[in-house]
Design a protein around this motif. Structure first.
Motif, PDB file in Angstrom:
ATOM      1  N   ILE A  83     180.975  23.630  12.198  1.00  0.00           N
ATOM      2  CA  ILE A  83     179.992  22.656  11.719  1.00  0.00           C
ATOM      3  C   ILE A  83     178.627  22.914  12.326  1.00  0.00           C
ATOM      4  O   ILE A  83     177.597  22.671  11.704  1.00  0.00           O
ATOM      5  N   SER A  84     178.625  23.428  13.564  1.00  0.00           N
ATOM      6  CA  SER A  84     177.347  23.569  14.246  1.00  0.00           C
ATOM      7  C   SER A  84     176.591  24.831  13.862  1.00  0.00           C
ATOM      8  O   SER A  84     175.443  24.992  14.246  1.00  0.00           O
ATOM      9  N   ILE A  85     177.212  25.732  13.124  1.00  0.00           N
ATOM     10  CA  ILE A  85     176.507  26.986  12.801  1.00  0.00           C
ATOM     11  C   ILE A  85     175.225  26.787  11.988  1.00  0.00           C
ATOM     12  O   ILE A  85     174.178  27.316  12.368  1.00  0.00           O
ATOM     13  N   PRO A  86     175.222  26.040  10.891  1.00  0.00           N
ATOM     14  CA  PRO A  86     173.958  25.874  10.169  1.00  0.00           C
ATOM     15  C   PRO A  86     172.841  25.279  11.036  1.00  0.00           C
ATOM     16  O   PRO A  86     171.747  25.851  11.076  1.00  0.00           O
ATOM     17  N   PRO A  87     173.085  24.153  11.734  1.00  0.00           N
ATOM     18  CA  PRO A  87     171.988  23.665  12.576  1.00  0.00           C
ATOM     19  C   PRO A  87     171.606  24.626  13.695  1.00  0.00           C
ATOM     20  O   PRO A  87     170.452  24.651  14.128  1.00  0.00           O
ATOM     21  N   LEU A  88     172.533  25.448  14.159  1.00  0.00           N
ATOM     22  CA  LEU A  88     172.183  26.420  15.202  1.00  0.00           C
ATOM     23  C   LEU A  88     171.291  27.519  14.644  1.00  0.00           C
ATOM     24  O   LEU A  88     170.378  27.998  15.314  1.00  0.00           O
ATOM     25  N   ILE A  89     171.555  27.931  13.429  1.00  0.00           N
ATOM     26  CA  ILE A  89     170.681  28.915  12.805  1.00  0.00           C
ATOM     27  C   ILE A  89     169.288  28.318  12.650  1.00  0.00           C
ATOM     28  O   ILE A  89     168.272  28.975  12.904  1.00  0.00           O
ATOM     29  N   ASN A  90     169.230  27.059  12.265  1.00  0.00           N
ATOM     30  CA  ASN A  90     167.955  26.373  12.153  1.00  0.00           C
ATOM     31  C   ASN A  90     167.244  26.344  13.502  1.00  0.00           C
ATOM     32  O   ASN A  90     166.037  26.573  13.592  1.00  0.00           O
ATOM     33  N   GLU A  91     168.011  26.074  14.540  1.00  0.00           N
ATOM     34  CA  GLU A  91     167.446  26.038  15.888  1.00  0.00           C
ATOM     35  C   GLU A  91     166.888  27.406  16.265  1.00  0.00           C
ATOM     36  O   GLU A  91     165.848  27.501  16.921  1.00  0.00           O
ATOM     37  N   PHE A  92     167.560  28.462  15.840  1.00  0.00           N
ATOM     38  CA  PHE A  92     167.072  29.800  16.131  1.00  0.00           C
ATOM     39  C   PHE A  92     165.730  30.048  15.455  1.00  0.00           C
ATOM     40  O   PHE A  92     164.824  30.629  16.047  1.00  0.00           O
ATOM     41  N   ILE A  93     165.617  29.575  14.209  1.00  0.00           N
ATOM     42  CA  ILE A  93     164.346  29.718  13.505  1.00  0.00           C
ATOM     43  C   ILE A  93     163.241  28.993  14.275  1.00  0.00           C
ATOM     44  O   ILE A  93     162.136  29.503  14.451  1.00  0.00           O
ATOM     45  N   LEU A  94     163.556  27.775  14.735  1.00  0.00           N
ATOM     46  CA  LEU A  94     162.563  27.011  15.492  1.00  0.00           C
ATOM     47  C   LEU A  94     162.207  27.714  16.794  1.00  0.00           C
ATOM     48  O   LEU A  94     161.049  27.758  17.201  1.00  0.00           O
ATOM     49  N   LEU A  95     163.219  28.263  17.444  1.00  0.00           N
ATOM     50  CA  LEU A  95     162.988  28.948  18.707  1.00  0.00           C
ATOM     51  C   LEU A  95     162.094  30.157  18.519  1.00  0.00           C
ATOM     52  O   LEU A  95     161.203  30.440  19.317  1.00  0.00           O
TER      53      LEU A  95
END
Lengths: 217, 223, 256
Positions: A142-154
Motif C-alpha cells: 500500500i505504501s509504494i505509491p505514496p513512497l514514489i510520490n515522496e521520492f519525487i518530492l525529495l
C-alpha cells in the motif's frame, strides 16, 4: 534566447542530474530506515517512545528543509566535526524525509483491513508470523505509491542542497548561469532535466499503482 | 543565545517576519485565484486550452521551487521582466502554488457526487445555476483540507526566498548570524520558531477542517 | 401521459433496452419490476432524458423528449432550453436521495422554485414549507441532510420534486437505500400521492407496495418488457417462466 547554451552544457547537466539522483536515492533510502524506526516507535506500547516518535514527526515536518540543512552544517561546524557537505546534505534530506515516510508507513499499516490479522490469529498464527506474513507485506504494498510520490518530492527538495555547495543540478545550473551570463538558458536547462526525471518517475508511479490495483482486484 | 544581540536585532527580525507573512499571504492569495481560474478553464473541455494548462501545471509541479525563483529573478530581465527580489518571490510563490491549487480544485470538482448534479438537472436548472448553487459549494468545501495543507507547505517554502535575497525572516536571521558570529544559535532559534509556527497553524487548520467537513457529512445519522 | 415506443439503447456493445413499449396514462401508477441489470433504471432515466436513447420514441404528453423531429424526417438533439422546460414538468426521486448537502431541507425544496420557476424568495419558502408539511417534516425545515435519517432525506427529496408541481413523477428505487424500518414512511407518502391522482412510474423491489398501489405492473428482463398487467395478473396468473422464477425467489426469501 540562446539554446546552444543548453546543448554545450549538456554533459555537465547530465552529470549533475546523476548527482541529484544519487543524493536523492541515498536520502530516501536512509529516510526509509529512519521512517520505519519512527513508525515503530509511534506504534509502541511504551508511552514515552510513542511520544518521542510523535515529536520527531512534528519537528521534522515543521522545520523547513533549508533551515534543517543549514542547522546540520553549522551544528557540525560548532562542535568541530569536519563533515563533508555531502554527508550534511544527505543527512538533512534523510531526517526530513524520514518524518514523512513514518507517516506514510503508519497510514499504510492503518489501511490494512484488521479482519485479516484477526483471521490469521484465529487460524493459529503467532504474533510475529501475523506481522511478517500478513501485515507487513500488505502495508509495504500500500505504501509504494505514496513512497514514489515522496521520492519525487525529495528529488525536488534536493535542489536546496545547492546552498551547501554540492554540485547537483541546481548548483551546476547556477554555475553555468554565471559563466555564460545566460541565466535564462541555464535554468531552463536545469528545469528541463528535473522535468524529464520527474516525468519518468511519475510514469513509474502510475504504472506501479495500476499493477498493484490489478493485483488486489 | 545572547539576549542583548536578540534585542538589538529585534527590529530587523520583526521586519523579516512581516515580510515572510506578506509574501506568504500574497503568494498564497495569488496562487488560489490563479489555481481556481485554471481549474475553471479546464472544465471548458477545449482540447488546446487543456493541453496548455496541463503543461503549465506539469512544469510548475515538476521542477524545484528554487529553480523557478532563479528563472524569475535572474532570468526574468532577459525576457523583459525586471523584478525586485520580493516581487519575484511573491510571484514565484503564486505561480508555484497555483499549479497545486489547480489540481486541488480539480479534485474538488470531481468529488461532487454525480447524483447531486443529476438532481439539479432533473428539475430543469440552468447550467449556470447548477455550477453556482450545487457544484461550486460542494467542490469548495471538499477542497478545504488540501488547501489548508498546501498553505502550510507554502509557509515553509518562504524560507527559500532568502536565497534570492528577499529580506524575510530567514534572511534577516542569517544577516544577524553573520554579523555577530552566532550562526548556530540563530539557526537553532529559526528552527524552533518555524516548528512552533507550523505546529500551531497545523492545529488551527485541523480544527477548521473538522468544522467544515462535519457540516458536509454525507452519511445520514439515524433520527 | 408517457408514451414509450420501440425504445432501444446501448452502452457500448451492450444493448440495454431492446425494443420497449410502455404507456403510462394520466393518474396511472405503473411499477417496473425485474432482476438487476434488466434495464429498468435506464428505462426510467430515458423518460426525463438523463439517459439518451438510440432508437424509438419517448413522448411526454405527446411531445418527444430529448430529440426534435425535423420536417424532412431527420432527428436532431433537442435544444438545451427545451429540454430544461420539459424537465420542469417531470419530477424525479432518486435511490440515493441526492439532496444538496450544503442546504437545509427547506432550501433544498425552495431552490428549484427560485432558480427554475423564478419565484421570489418569500413565496418559494412558503411553498417549500407547505411541501415539507405535506410529507410530514415541518419540524425539520431547518435541518441539514446530514442530520436527517435516510427516510427523512427521501421524503425531503419527494417534497423537492413535488414542489415543482410536475405533471408526472418518476421514482428510481426510492426505498432501496433505506434501512428496513424507514421504508414504510416513504411508501406512505408515495401512497398518498397516488391516491391524489399523481401519474407515477416507479422502479421498485417493494412487491407489497406494487401489489397494493400500482394500477399496472410491468416486468422487464434483459431489456424487454416480458409481462404487463394489473398486479393480480402479473403476480398470480402469469405464465411467463422468467416472471415466475423471479417471483419465486421473492417468496422464498420473504416468507417466514
Amino acid at each position: 534566447m540562446h539554446p546552444q547554451v543548453i546543448l554545450h552544457s549538456f554533459g555537465y547537466l547530465t552529470q549533475a542530474a546523476g548527482t541529484t539522483l544519487a543524493i536523492s536515492l541515498a536520502g530516501i533510502a536512509l529516510g526509509f530506515v529512519i521512517g520505519a524506526a519512527v513508525c515503530i516507535a509511534r506504534l509502541s506500547r511504551e508511552a514515552w517512545l510513542a511520544r518521542l516518535g510523535g515529536v520527531y514527526v512534528s519537528v521534522f515536518r515543521g522545520v523547513p528543509l533549508l533551515v534543517l540543512l543549514l542547522f546540520i552544517y553549522y551544528f557540525l561546524a560548532k562542535f568541530g566535526v569536519d563533515v563533508p557537505a555531502l554527508a550534511a546534505a544527505i543527512g538533512g534530506l534523510a531526517l526530513s524525509s524520514g518524518a514523512y515516510q513514518a507517516e506514510i508507513l503508519r497510514g499504510a499499516l492503518a489501511a490494512t483491513p484488521p479482519g485479516q490479522a484477526e483471521a490469521a490469529v484465529a487460524l493459529g498464527f503467532s504474533g510475529v508470523e501475523v506481522w511478517r506474513r500478513i501485515l507487513l507485506p500488505q502495508a509495504l504494498r500500500i505504501s509504494i505509491p505514496p513512497l514514489i510520490n515522496e521520492f519525487i518530492l525529495l528529488l525536488k527538495a534536493s535542489s536546496l542542497v545547492s546552498v551547501v555547495g554540492i554540485a547537483e543540478l541546481t548548483r551546476v545550473s547556477m554555475n553555468i548561469a554565471s559563466l555564460t551570463y545566460r541565466p535564462l538558458e541555464a535554468y531552463v536547462g536545469g528545469a528541463l532535466f528535473y522535468l524529464a526525471i520527474n516525468l519518468c518517475l511519475a510514469a513509474l508511479g502510475a504504472l506501479t499503482e495500476r499493477r498493484l490495483a490489478g493485483e488486489r482486484g | 543565545m545572547d539576549l542583548e544581540v536578540l534585542w538589538r536585532y529585534a527590529p530587523s527580525l520583526l521586519s523579516g517576519f512581516g515580510v515572510t507573512v506578506m509574501c506568504w499571504s500574497a503568494g498564497g492569495a495569488l496562487g488560489l485565484v490563479l489555481g481556481f481560474v485554471i481549474a475553471l478553464l479546464y472544465r471548458l473541455r477545449l482540447a488546446p486550452l487543456r493541453w496548455l494548462l496541463r503543461v503549465f501545471i506539469e512544469v510548475f509541479r515538476g521542477t524545484p521551487f528554487l529553480v523557478q525563483l532563479f528563472l524569475l529573478y535572474a532570468g526574468g530581465p532577459y525576457i523583459g521582466l525586471k523584478l525586485s527580489a520580493t516581487t519575484a518571490g511573491v510571484l514565484g510563490l503564486g505561480l508555484y502554488s497555483s499549479a497545486y491549487f489547480a489540481e486541488i480544485f480539480r479534485g474538488g470538482f470531481a468529488a461532487v457526487p454525480v447524483g447531486q448534479i443529476e438532481a439539479a438537472m432533473s428539475v430543469g436548472m440552468k447550467p449556470f445555476d447548477v455550477l453556482w448553487r450545487v457544484t461550486l459549494p460542494s467542490a469548495l468545501i471538499a477542497a478545504v483540507p488540501p488547501i489548508v495543507n498546501m498553505l502550510i507547505v507554502l509557509s515553509k517554502e518562504t524560507v527559500v526566498l532568502s536565497i534570492i535575497t528577499v529580506p524575510e525572516l530567514m534572511y534577516q536571521m542569517q544577516t544577524m548570524a553573520a554579523e555577530t558570529f552566532t550562526a548556530f544559535d540563530a539557526i537553532f532559534a529559526m528552527a524552533a520558531f518555524y516548528w512552533l509556527l507550523v505546529e500551531g497553524v497545523s492545529r488551527l487548520g485541523a480544527r477548521l477542517e473538522a468544522r467544515v467537513t462535519a457540516f458536509m457529512a454525507e452519511e445520514a445519522r439515524p433520527a | 401521459m408517457i408514451e414509450i415506443r420501440a425504445l432501444h439503447k446501448r452502452f457500448g456493445a451492450h444493448e440495454v433496452l431492446s425494443g420497449v413499449d410502455l404507456t403510462v396514462g394520466h393518474s396511472e401508477v405503473v411499477c417496473l419490476i425485474g432482476p438487476s441489470g434488466s434495464g429498468k433504471s435506464t428505462l426510467l432515466r430515458c423518460v426525463n432524458f438523463l439517459e439518451s436513447y438510440d432508437a424509438g420514441d419517448v413522448r411526454i404528453a405527446g411531445k418527444l423528449i430529448g430529440y426534435e423531429d425535423a420536417s424532412d424526417g431527420t432527428r436532431r438533439p433537442m435544444g438545451a432550453r427545451n429540454l430544461r422546460e420539459m424537465r420542469r414538468e417531470i419530477g424525479m426521486v432518486f435511490q440515493h436521495f441526492n439532496l444538496w448537502p450544503h442546504m437545509s431541507a427547506l432550501h433544498n425544496v425552495a431552490e428549484p422554485l427560485r432558480r427554475v420557476r423564478g419565484l421570489p424568495a418569500a413565496e418559494a419558502e412558503e411553498r417549500a414549507r407547505a411541501m415539507l408539511k405535506r410529507v410530514g417534516l415541518s419540524d425539520k425545515a431547518a435541518a441539514y441532510p446530514s442530520h436527517l435519517s435516510g427516510g427523512q432525506q427521501q421524503r425531503v427529496a419527494i417534497a423537492r420534486a413535488l414542489a415543482m408541481q410536475p405533471r408526472l413523477m418518476l421514482f428510481d428505487e426510492p426505498t432501496s437505500a433505506l434501512d428496513p424500518e424507514l421504508v414504510g414512511e416513504v411508501l406512505e407518502v408515495m401512497k398518498s400521492l397516488a391516491a391524489e391522482g399523481m401519474t407515477m412510474l416507479i422502479v421498485t423491489h417493494e412487491m407489497g407496495f406494487a401489489a397494493h398501489v400500482a394500477d399496472r405492473i410491468a416486468f422487464i428482463d434483459a431489456g424487454r418488457i416480458v409481462e404487463q398487467g394489473p398486479p393480480r395478473h402479473v403476480f398470480h396468473e402469469s405464465a411467463e417462466p422468467r416472471v415466475r422464477q423471479f417471483l419465486q425467489t421473492y417468496h422464498d426469501r420473504n416468507s417466514f
